[in-house]
Write a protein that holds these residues in place. Structure first.
Motif, mmCIF file in Angstrom:
data_model
loop_
_atom_site.group_PDB
_atom_site.id
_atom_site.type_symbol
_atom_site.label_atom_id
_atom_site.label_comp_id
_atom_site.label_asym_id
_atom_site.label_seq_id
_atom_site.Cartn_x
_atom_site.Cartn_y
_atom_site.Cartn_z
ATOM 1 N N GLY A 54 1.575 -8.525 8.618
ATOM 2 C CA GLY A 54 0.949 -7.648 9.575
ATOM 3 C C GLY A 54 2.254 -7.489 10.608
ATOM 4 N N GLU A 55 3.785 -8.097 10.363
ATOM 5 C CA GLU A 55 4.888 -7.589 10.683
ATOM 6 C C GLU A 55 5.033 -6.992 9.935
ATOM 7 N N VAL A 56 4.877 -7.107 8.435
ATOM 8 C CA VAL A 56 5.814 -5.814 7.987
ATOM 9 C C VAL A 56 5.128 -4.364 8.004
ATOM 10 N N ALA A 57 3.826 -4.377 7.872
ATOM 11 C CA ALA A 57 3.200 -3.471 8.467
ATOM 12 C C ALA A 57 3.497 -2.444 9.301
ATOM 13 N N ARG A 58 3.461 -3.209 10.698
ATOM 14 C CA ARG A 58 3.624 -2.625 11.552
ATOM 15 C C ARG A 58 4.893 -2.423 11.716
ATOM 16 N N THR A 59 5.924 -3.341 11.562
ATOM 17 C CA THR A 59 7.478 -2.671 11.424
ATOM 18 C C THR A 59 8.328 -1.455 10.221
ATOM 19 N N THR A 60 6.927 -1.491 9.402
ATOM 20 C CA THR A 60 7.611 0.194 8.493
ATOM 21 C C THR A 60 6.616 1.124 9.275
ATOM 22 N N MET A 61 5.276 0.720 9.933
ATOM 23 C CA MET A 61 5.375 1.694 11.006
ATOM 24 C C MET A 61 6.148 2.580 11.832
ATOM 25 N N VAL A 62 6.735 1.332 12.890
ATOM 26 C CA VAL A 62 8.262 2.136 13.100
ATOM 27 C C VAL A 62 9.296 2.395 12.768
ATOM 28 N N ARG A 63 9.716 2.044 11.064
ATOM 29 C CA ARG A 63 10.308 2.711 10.769
ATOM 30 C C ARG A 63 10.159 4.138 10.023
ATOM 31 N N ARG A 64 8.743 4.013 9.570
ATOM 32 C CA ARG A 64 8.141 5.608 8.748
ATOM 33 C C ARG A 64 8.630 6.338 10.444
ATOM 34 N N ALA A 65 8.347 6.488 11.341
ATOM 35 C CA ALA A 65 8.274 7.268 12.751
ATOM 36 C C ALA A 65 9.587 7.118 13.460
ATOM 37 N N PHE A 66 10.886 5.914 13.221
ATOM 38 C CA PHE A 66 12.189 6.208 13.145
ATOM 39 C C PHE A 66 12.839 7.507 12.231
ATOM 40 N N LEU A 129 3.628 -13.699 -1.745
ATOM 41 C CA LEU A 129 4.088 -12.526 -0.871
ATOM 42 C C LEU A 129 4.520 -11.097 -1.078
ATOM 43 N N ARG A 130 5.244 -10.978 -1.741
ATOM 44 C CA ARG A 130 5.660 -10.077 -2.384
ATOM 45 C C ARG A 130 4.449 -10.114 -3.598
ATOM 46 N N ASP A 131 3.711 -10.409 -3.953
ATOM 47 C CA ASP A 131 2.702 -9.231 -5.147
ATOM 48 C C ASP A 131 1.549 -8.333 -3.853
ATOM 49 N N PHE A 132 1.700 -9.067 -2.622
ATOM 50 C CA PHE A 132 0.076 -8.834 -1.798
ATOM 51 C C PHE A 132 1.536 -7.330 -1.201
ATOM 52 N N LEU A 133 2.530 -7.262 -0.875
ATOM 53 C CA LEU A 133 2.975 -6.167 -0.248
ATOM 54 C C LEU A 133 3.521 -5.443 -1.535
ATOM 55 N N ASP A 134 3.815 -5.541 -2.836
ATOM 56 C CA ASP A 134 3.873 -4.754 -3.658
ATOM 57 C C ASP A 134 2.170 -3.901 -3.865
ATOM 58 N N ARG A 135 1.412 -4.821 -4.143
ATOM 59 C CA ARG A 135 -0.341 -4.031 -4.248
ATOM 60 C C ARG A 135 -0.689 -3.033 -3.058
ATOM 61 N N PHE A 136 0.053 -3.099 -1.884
ATOM 62 C CA PHE A 136 -0.077 -2.054 -0.294
ATOM 63 C C PHE A 136 0.393 -1.193 -0.669
ATOM 64 N N GLY A 137 1.997 -1.676 -1.588
ATOM 65 C CA GLY A 137 2.798 -0.126 -1.445
ATOM 66 C C GLY A 137 3.892 -0.133 -0.235
ATOM 67 N N PHE A 138 4.081 -1.164 -0.094
ATOM 68 C CA PHE A 138 4.920 -1.102 1.625
ATOM 69 C C PHE A 138 6.256 -1.242 0.169
ATOM 70 N N GLN A 139 7.450 -0.317 0.839
ATOM 71 C CA GLN A 139 9.112 0.119 0.233
ATOM 72 C C GLN A 139 9.632 -1.669 1.674
ATOM 73 N N TYR A 140 10.005 -2.141 0.375
ATOM 74 C CA TYR A 140 10.399 -2.999 1.593
ATOM 75 C C TYR A 140 11.503 -3.380 -0.076
ATOM 76 N N GLU A 141 12.867 -4.748 0.160
ATOM 77 C CA GLU A 141 13.599 -5.153 -0.054
ATOM 78 C C GLU A 141 13.996 -6.933 -0.492
ATOM 79 N N PHE A 142 13.194 -7.539 -1.273
ATOM 80 C CA PHE A 142 12.812 -8.531 -0.656
ATOM 81 C C PHE A 142 14.183 -9.447 -0.454
ATOM 82 N N GLN A 143 14.664 -10.502 0.225
ATOM 83 C CA GLN A 143 15.471 -11.318 0.463
ATOM 84 C C GLN A 143 15.469 -12.416 0.496
ATOM 85 N N SER A 144 15.706 -13.654 0.091
ATOM 86 C CA SER A 144 15.489 -15.457 -0.372
ATOM 87 C C SER A 144 17.056 -15.704 0.634
ATOM 88 N N ALA A 145 16.801 -17.094 2.195
ATOM 89 C CA ALA A 145 17.816 -17.232 2.686
ATOM 90 C C ALA A 145 18.891 -18.015 1.331
#
Length: 526
Positions: A54-66, A129-145
């Protein structure tokens, strides 16, 4: 400014409201780093859950609106995993719990994978996490602490925390109890002897050398650099350090983290940075009204939702009322699917300004893919009722009815409908079938059902759904159902074995007139 930009600046949908705040923060231009950075955080101490999506989806919605508001300004989205955190407890919903218990306190990327598939437990959960986000088609860059700490990319920010140690402590200590205050430090050394993340007092600090001194678990006094992955930060200072190091412009968080957001905001200012924009969304609750938890495994996982419904329906659920607490369990799925289908059906005919307000715009970035269209007017609820009436064990059974109802439809010509059929069969088998409870009709209901049976027996097989609906209404009125709701409830409970159901006209048209007659005969014979 283009017409589309003008409409976007006037749009009322919450992603545009958030994006306009960000435009104002930036003064209408790109920041010095050359792009606007959106971030989402993920703690991989348990299996990923829907809240993370939900956090990735909502943030993506704000990103696209921007991007609609500022089309010439580049954007990036970091999905950041706090995988260097120490494993504090063993999750309830994983195998080989005894194995994990042996590694409590170690960074998640140093804890063995209980599933035996990946380099570590942290790597396993990151991969999920990455597998799911990839399957949904989110455009993101995974970062590891772990990667950021060990590669040295956080070094300058960590040294800044060391230089401002007293000021950071002044922010943190008032939020802690007396016992915790006595041992608290923003720096958590990684023990060279045990590999565990240590919460120990810092005995000495040397800002010029970039080192701290602490006592290891075996009693040895150790001097270690704060750089290069030898330490990590407590999570609230860590959050602020990350905002500072990366230059995060936008990050949302759950309502339960409001105090943490405020603390991190104070610390990032101490370091010389600016807190990001964002908003606090409400929490997801399970069917008992309790907060969903990765470690408890209550509520729904992403995999469970996707077993019963398409990801677009989950995205719609995330879009709707993000600042309102919502229960998240299996019963919400059918409604989410049908709401999504309704929005898709109306989208293409909407005026351009109206499209910007539609959830579909924010789910699909303004363009609805053709492969989610073409469901022959069949709702998910209707498919579920068809599955129940036919006691469907497979999609083939369902398609036998659908082809007769919509001769031009097939799995090949209507792939999204085919997916819905599969979901409906699975949902029916798992949730509806085990709870079906048929009851005997009252005398009034029996007479009305018998009349409906006889009327249908003389009705053409190709009668329209609307004609059949009117027929059902008239029989209800004829038999004294002053509240037609009671008549429909009787049909649902007597014929379908459930307390809710479809528009009966549409259901009869899909299931078949003769088949409905046979269903009524069986119910009256019980």
């Amino acid at each position: 400014m283009s017409t589309e930009q003008e409409m976007a600046f006037a749009a009322k949908a919450w992603p545009f409201e958030e994006a306009r705040k960000l435009v104002a923060r930036l003064g209408g231009k790109a920041p010095p780093k050359g792009y606007v950075l959106f971030e989402t955080g993920y703690g991989p101490s348990g299996l990923p859950h829907i809240g993370t999506f939900g956090e990735v989806a909502r943030t993506t919605m704000v990103r696209r609106a921007f991007e609609r508001l500022m089309p010439g300004v580049p954007t990036r989205l970091f999905a950041f995993s706090d995988d260097m955190d120490g494993l504090r407890k063993v999750p309830d919903n994983v195998p080989n719990r005894e194995l994990l218990a042996l590694h409590l306190g170690k960074p998640l990327t140093k804890v063995p994978d209980p599933f035996g598939k990946f380099e570590s437990f942290g790597h396993h959960n990151n991969a999920m996490l990455r597998d799911f986000l990839d399957r949904f088609g989110f455009q993101y860059e995974f970062q590891s602490a772990t990667d950021w700490y060990k590669s040295g990319r956080f070094d300058n920010a960590l040294l800044a925390v060391l230089r401002h140690y007293e000021a950071v402590m002044a922010v943190m200590l008032p939020t802690l109890g007396a016992e915790r205050q006595a041992t608290y430090s923003p720096f958590l050394p990684i023990s060279p002897s045990t590999g565990r993340v240590l919460q120990v007092p810092i005995l000495e600090r040397n800002a010029d050398a970039g080192t701290i001194v602490y006592e290891d678990e075996d009693g040895t006094k150790v001097e270690t650099p704060v750089t290069g992955g030898a330490v990590k930060l407590q999570w609230k200072p860590d959050w602020a350090m990350r905002w500072f190091a990366l230059g995060v412009d936008y990050e949302m968080a759950g309502k339960d983290l409001i105090p943490s957001v405020e603390l991190a905001g104070k610390i990032v200012k101490i370091l010389g940075g600016t807190p990001p924009d964002g908003f606090n969304y409400e929490l997801f609750l399970d069917e008992k009204g309790q907060k969903i938890s990765k470690s408890k495994g209550n509520g729904l996982t992403m995999e469970e939702w996707l077993r019963y419904a398409p990801p677009e329906s989950l995205a719609l659920y995330m879009f709707n009322k993000p600042r309102a607490a919502k229960k998240l369990y299996f019963d919400v799925i059918p409604r989410a699917v049908d709401d999504y289908l309704t929005f898709v059906e109306k989208f293409d005919a909407a005026e351009p300004a109206q499209k910007l307000e539609s959830p579909v715009h924010h789910i699909h970035d303004g363009v609805v893919p053709n492969d989610v269209k073409g469901t022959a007017g069949l709702s998910f609820g209707l498919l579920l009722n068809l599955a129940g009436a036919a006691n469907a064990e497979s999609a083939d059974v369902m398609w036998g009815f659908i082809r007769r109802y919509a001769p031009g439809a097939s799995p090949e010509t209507a792939p999204f409908l085919d997916r819905l059929v599969g979901y409906a069969v699975t949902y029916y088998q798992d949730f509806v079938k085990p709870t079906k409870q048929y009851r005997a009709p009252s005398e009034q209901e029996r007479a009305a059902l018998a009349d409906l049976r006889d009327t249908l027996d003389g009705t053409p097989a190709d009668a329209s759904a609307e004609a059949l609906q009117n027929l059902v209404y008239e029989i209800g009125k004829k038999h004294g159902f002053t509240e037609l709701r009671a008549w429909f409830l009787a049909m649902y409970e007597v014929l379908l074995g459930q307390s809710t159901g479809p528009r009966m006209g549409g259901f009869i048209a899909l299931y078949g007139v003769k088949e409905t007659v046979a269903m009524i005969d069986a119910a009256l014979a019980r």
